[in-house]
Design a protein around this motif. Structure first.
Motif: not given
Length: 198
Positions: A20-30, A115-133
């Motif tokens: 809960v207290n780990a920092t991900m600020k660099e990735q979150l801000n990008q 890859s199958t799961i990723l395709q389901k996740v990408i379906d969730c995105l609007k065009p020009n949407g961005v995913m971080y993994m």
């Protein structure tokens, strides 16, 4: 060997305290720099709700999701709003989100299923949407005495993304490697990747 949902239900409180207290600020801000102001964000496998809370405080419309009921209960308290108790296989959103945040969320998925799961996740995105993994960095498959993790290199992850390209028009924006922020895991390296749905 526990499956991932059983594991996180059993060790929810311990995992919450560890992360809960780990920092991900660099990735979150990008990530938020790639999103429209106040856009819709899916926190996939939200765990403690740490990153959901960041997005809420930054003014985004946040949907948090986790497969483990006990993690959902803890995250709801932490972020002050509901958390969906769904598995990745149950995802059924059609171009709803401007961004999907999947921080260490897919590390337990077998490579042949990813890859199958990723395709389901990408379906969730609007065009020009961005995913971080993010994934453990390495060339080994399945380790840990209680639950399996799967690690990737740039090449092995790119090959999985190439499979997704057969059905999804996506591009890799950026990949980079970081060290684990948690003191007891400083030897761990993580592969970070941003992709865009075209």
């Amino acid at each position: 060997m526990l499956d991932s949902i059983d594991y996180y239900n059993r060790f929810a409180a311990k995992y919450y305290e560890e992360t809960v207290n780990a920092t991900m600020k660099e990735q979150l801000n990008q990530f938020i720099e790639l999103l429209p102001i106040g856009g819709a964000v899916l926190d996939l496998g939200c765990g403690s709700g740490r990153d959901s809370l960041f997005f809420i405080e930054e003014g985004f419309d946040v949907t948090s999701l986790d497969g483990a009921e006990k993690m959902c209960e803890l995250a709801q308290i932490h972020i002050g709003q509901g958390v969906l108790n769904l598995t990745y296989e149950q995802l059924d959103f059609d171009e709803v989100f401007d961004g999907v945040w999947a921080c260490a969320s897919l590390v337990h998925e077998k490579p042949e299923q990813l890859s199958t799961i990723l395709q389901k996740v990408i379906d969730c995105l609007k065009p020009n949407g961005v995913m971080y993994m993010s994934f453990r960095y390495g060339d080994f498959l399945g380790f840990n005495s209680e639950i399996d993790y799967y690690a990737y290199t740039e090449d092995t992850l790119s090959s999985i993304i190439d499979k997704c390209r057969e059905n999804q028009n996506i591009e890799i924006i950026k990949t980079f490697i970081t060290k684990d922020e948690r003191e007891e895991f400083l030897d761990n390296k993580w592969l970070n990747i941003y992709i865009r749905k075209l």
